[in-house]
Enzyme design. Structure first.
Site, PDB file in Angstrom:
ATOM      1  N   ASP A   6       0.849  -1.203   0.000  1.00 50.51           N
ATOM      2  CA  ASP A   6       0.000   0.000   0.000  1.00 50.51           C
ATOM      3  C   ASP A   6       0.881   1.247   0.000  1.00 50.51           C
ATOM      4  O   ASP A   6       2.032   1.204   0.425  1.00 50.51           O
ATOM      5  CB  ASP A   6      -0.868   0.037   1.266  1.00 50.51           C
ATOM      6  CG  ASP A   6      -2.065  -0.908   1.195  1.00 50.51           C
ATOM      7  OD1 ASP A   6      -2.352  -1.449   0.120  1.00 50.51           O
ATOM      8  OD2 ASP A   6      -2.720  -1.090   2.244  1.00 50.51           O
ATOM      9  N   ARG A   8      -1.482  -0.346  -8.605  1.00 55.76           N
ATOM     10  CA  ARG A   8      -2.863  -0.022  -8.229  1.00 55.76           C
ATOM     11  C   ARG A   8      -2.949   1.500  -8.236  1.00 55.76           C
ATOM     12  O   ARG A   8      -2.197   2.172  -7.533  1.00 55.76           O
ATOM     13  CB  ARG A   8      -3.187  -0.544  -6.832  1.00 55.76           C
ATOM     14  CG  ARG A   8      -4.559  -0.073  -6.329  1.00 55.76           C
ATOM     15  CD  ARG A   8      -4.675  -0.165  -4.802  1.00 55.76           C
ATOM     16  NE  ARG A   8      -4.722  -1.508  -4.311  1.00 55.76           N
ATOM     17  CZ  ARG A   8      -4.343  -1.845  -3.061  1.00 55.76           C
ATOM     18  NH1 ARG A   8      -3.883  -0.929  -2.227  1.00 55.76           N
ATOM     19  NH2 ARG A   8      -4.396  -3.096  -2.664  1.00 55.76           N
TER      20      ARG A   8
HETATM   21  P1  FDA Z   1     -13.964   9.864  -4.669  1.00 56.92           P
HETATM   22  O1  FDA Z   1     -13.493  10.072  -3.267  1.00 56.92           O
HETATM   23  O2  FDA Z   1     -13.999  11.035  -5.581  1.00 56.92           O
HETATM   24  O3  FDA Z   1     -15.381   9.186  -4.605  1.00 56.92           O
HETATM   25  C1  FDA Z   1     -16.147   8.891  -5.748  1.00 56.92           C
HETATM   26  C2  FDA Z   1     -17.460   8.297  -5.296  1.00 56.92           C
HETATM   27  O4  FDA Z   1     -17.214   7.036  -4.662  1.00 56.92           O
HETATM   28  C3  FDA Z   1     -18.192   9.100  -4.227  1.00 56.92           C
HETATM   29  O5  FDA Z   1     -19.014  10.067  -4.782  1.00 56.92           O
HETATM   30  C4  FDA Z   1     -18.963   8.028  -3.494  1.00 56.92           C
HETATM   31  O6  FDA Z   1     -20.107   7.687  -4.226  1.00 56.92           O
HETATM   32  C5  FDA Z   1     -18.043   6.855  -3.527  1.00 56.92           C
HETATM   33  N1  FDA Z   1     -17.194   6.769  -2.323  1.00 56.92           N
HETATM   34  C6  FDA Z   1     -15.877   7.072  -2.230  1.00 56.92           C
HETATM   35  N2  FDA Z   1     -15.401   6.849  -0.996  1.00 56.92           N
HETATM   36  C7  FDA Z   1     -16.455   6.423  -0.288  1.00 56.92           C
HETATM   37  C8  FDA Z   1     -16.605   6.015   1.062  1.00 56.92           C
HETATM   38  N3  FDA Z   1     -15.595   6.031   1.937  1.00 56.92           N
HETATM   39  N4  FDA Z   1     -17.837   5.623   1.453  1.00 56.92           N
HETATM   40  C9  FDA Z   1     -18.872   5.595   0.600  1.00 56.92           C
HETATM   41  N5  FDA Z   1     -18.773   5.968  -0.698  1.00 56.92           N
HETATM   42  C10 FDA Z   1     -17.602   6.362  -1.125  1.00 56.92           C
HETATM   43  N6  FDA Z   1      -5.275   5.294  -0.840  1.00 56.92           N
HETATM   44  C11 FDA Z   1      -3.975   5.476  -0.551  1.00 56.92           C
HETATM   45  O7  FDA Z   1      -3.558   6.601  -0.324  1.00 56.92           O
HETATM   46  N7  FDA Z   1      -3.119   4.405  -0.524  1.00 56.92           N
HETATM   47  C12 FDA Z   1      -3.535   3.141  -0.801  1.00 56.92           C
HETATM   48  O8  FDA Z   1      -2.730   2.206  -0.776  1.00 56.92           O
HETATM   49  C13 FDA Z   1      -4.906   2.930  -1.115  1.00 56.92           C
HETATM   50  N8  FDA Z   1      -5.393   1.701  -1.409  1.00 56.92           N
HETATM   51  C14 FDA Z   1      -6.682   1.570  -1.881  1.00 56.92           C
HETATM   52  C15 FDA Z   1      -7.150   0.346  -2.338  1.00 56.92           C
HETATM   53  C16 FDA Z   1      -8.390   0.241  -2.932  1.00 56.92           C
HETATM   54  C17 FDA Z   1      -8.860  -1.086  -3.447  1.00 56.92           C
HETATM   55  C18 FDA Z   1      -9.214   1.404  -3.051  1.00 56.92           C
HETATM   56  C19 FDA Z   1     -10.538   1.334  -3.721  1.00 56.92           C
HETATM   57  C20 FDA Z   1      -8.779   2.609  -2.554  1.00 56.92           C
HETATM   58  C21 FDA Z   1      -7.537   2.710  -1.950  1.00 56.92           C
HETATM   59  N9  FDA Z   1      -7.087   3.910  -1.442  1.00 56.92           N
HETATM   60  C22 FDA Z   1      -5.766   4.054  -1.123  1.00 56.92           C
HETATM   61  C23 FDA Z   1      -8.062   5.008  -1.156  1.00 56.92           C
HETATM   62  C24 FDA Z   1      -8.139   6.022  -2.279  1.00 56.92           C
HETATM   63  O9  FDA Z   1      -6.964   6.782  -2.327  1.00 56.92           O
HETATM   64  C25 FDA Z   1      -9.325   6.966  -2.072  1.00 56.92           C
HETATM   65  O10 FDA Z   1      -9.136   7.654  -0.862  1.00 56.92           O
HETATM   66  C26 FDA Z   1     -10.685   6.282  -2.032  1.00 56.92           C
HETATM   67  O11 FDA Z   1     -10.749   5.233  -2.947  1.00 56.92           O
HETATM   68  C27 FDA Z   1     -11.810   7.274  -2.365  1.00 56.92           C
HETATM   69  O12 FDA Z   1     -11.608   7.806  -3.632  1.00 56.92           O
HETATM   70  P2  FDA Z   1     -12.434   7.410  -4.946  1.00 56.92           P
HETATM   71  O13 FDA Z   1     -11.446   7.086  -6.008  1.00 56.92           O
HETATM   72  O14 FDA Z   1     -13.412   6.354  -4.667  1.00 56.92           O
HETATM   73  O15 FDA Z   1     -13.097   8.770  -5.417  1.00 56.92           O
END
Ligand code: FDA
Length: 292
Positions: free
Chosen positions: A109, A160
């Site tokens: 990660d 990732r």
């Molecule tokens: P964004 O935050 O813009 O959200 C888009 C939409 O997704 C929202 O409108 C909502 O509908 C939904 N959504 C997002 N987060 C939500 C929540 N918590 N609860 C409910 N709905 C939600 N980060 C990092 O810094 N280091 C890492 O190693 C990882 N590893 C990792 C693994 C995996 C499999 C995922 C999916 C994510 C990570 N992350 C991470 C976290 C990543 O950086 C980020 O903070 C979250 O995925 C939220 O961002 P989105 O891309 O979903 O977009």
């Protein structure tokens, strides 16, 4: 750390390895892949890092015994990166020595920007020493990440792609959602075209649509990449992507050290705060009713 309350259980599979394995089995039944993450980070002593390493080794054994898919995620500060880099690397090596022959994929990660350079350096060194079942994470929020992507793609390693979960200063990170999303879109295209089995890790429907369109327009077959989402987030979208023929992996966090992870998830979406507040009010009403 106390047991995850019911409101935290939406995002955390449980406290024990058994609960994590149960969650993994339930995902497999729904044709979802998984990566198991034993929660923990920023340890401040080498003893704690040694404990985390042993727990990861136990996790590997438990996963093999359970016969579920072999894929884990791990944080370097959990293995002692903040205390002593050499020990953290050693701990990761111990885990890889057992994980790689058993066919595990191990994702390192990405944590806050204070650790970005060290994490990529360590990853690169392990890669150069022959580890091939490892992957890394890049955060589109960091201005440096597009260059890091070139560096990791040159190795031929798996990335990732995430937006980034840590608050970072304006000097090194985009602050506006639109900028973070635009960088994500650029990196996503490079990864799908030039990367090795990239993981598009987001719940953002616009970016997921972009990935699907870009893959289709550039003849990138659906088995050459995967989507990834967090346990308990957008389960509807996870299922829809599987139904549409895509591979989807769910990040399954578990363990006693759930608080920092849980707080990051709350911070990502104000609606989650309401969800928690409602649950807390409901729980305390139920406790009053039960005379607790
Ligand atoms: P964004 O935050 O813009 O959200 C888009 C939409 O997704 C929202 O409108 C909502 O509908 C939904 N959504 C997002 N987060 C939500 C929540 N918590 N609860 C409910 N709905 C939600 N980060 C990092 O810094 N280091 C890492 O190693 C990882 N590893 C990792 C693994 C995996 C499999 C995922 C999916 C994510 C990570 N992350 C991470 C976290 C990543 O950086 C980020 O903070 C979250 O995925 C939220 O961002 P989105 O891309 O979903 O977009």
């Amino acid at each position: 750390m106390r047991r995850p309350a019911s409101f935290a259980r939406r995002f955390i599979a449980g406290e024990t390895v058994e609960e994590a394995i149960e969650a993994a089995r339930a995902l497999e039944a729904r044709h979802l892949s998984h990566t198991l993450d034993l929660l923990g980070e920023s340890v401040t002593s080498l003893d704690r890092a040694a404990v985390a390493t042993r727990q990861y080794l136990d996790l590997l054994n438990a996963v093999v015994d359970a016969g579920i898919e072999r894929n884990i995620s791990i944080k370097l500060t959990q293995l002692g990166l903040d205390v002593d880099t050499a020990t953290a690397v050693d701990n990761l090596r111990k885990i890889l020595e057992r994980a790689e022959p058993a066919g595990f994929f191990v994702r390192v990660d990405m944590e806050g920007s204070a650790h970005t350079e060290a994490t990529i350096d360590i990853f690169e060194t392990l890669w150069q020493h022959g580890s091939r079942q490892i992957g890394i994470v890049l955060q589109s929020a960091l201005r440096r990440s597009e260059l890091d992507l070139q560096r990791v793609n040159a190795l031929g390693a798996r990335v990732r792609l995430v937006k980034g979960a840590y608050r970072e200063p304006v000097t090194i990170a985009y602050q506006q959602k639109a900028e973070v999303d635009a960088a994500y879109a650029r990196m996503l295209k490079v990864l799908l075209t030039d990367g090795r089995y990239p993981a598009i890790a987001t719940h953002d429907p616009a970016l997921i649509d972009l990935a699907r369109e870009w893959a289709r327009d550039h003849q990138v077959a659906a088995d050459r990449f995967e989507f990834q989402m967090l346990y308990g987030v957008r389960r509807d979208l996870q299922a829809a992507l599987v139904a549409a023929g895509y591979q989807v992996r769910v990040y399954v966090p578990f363990g006693r050290e759930w608080f920092p992870y849980f707080m990051r998830r709350l911070g990502e979406r104000p609606a989650n705060l309401m969800f928690v507040l409602r649950a807390v009010v409901g729980e305390s009403a139920a406790s009053r009713g039960a005379g607790l």
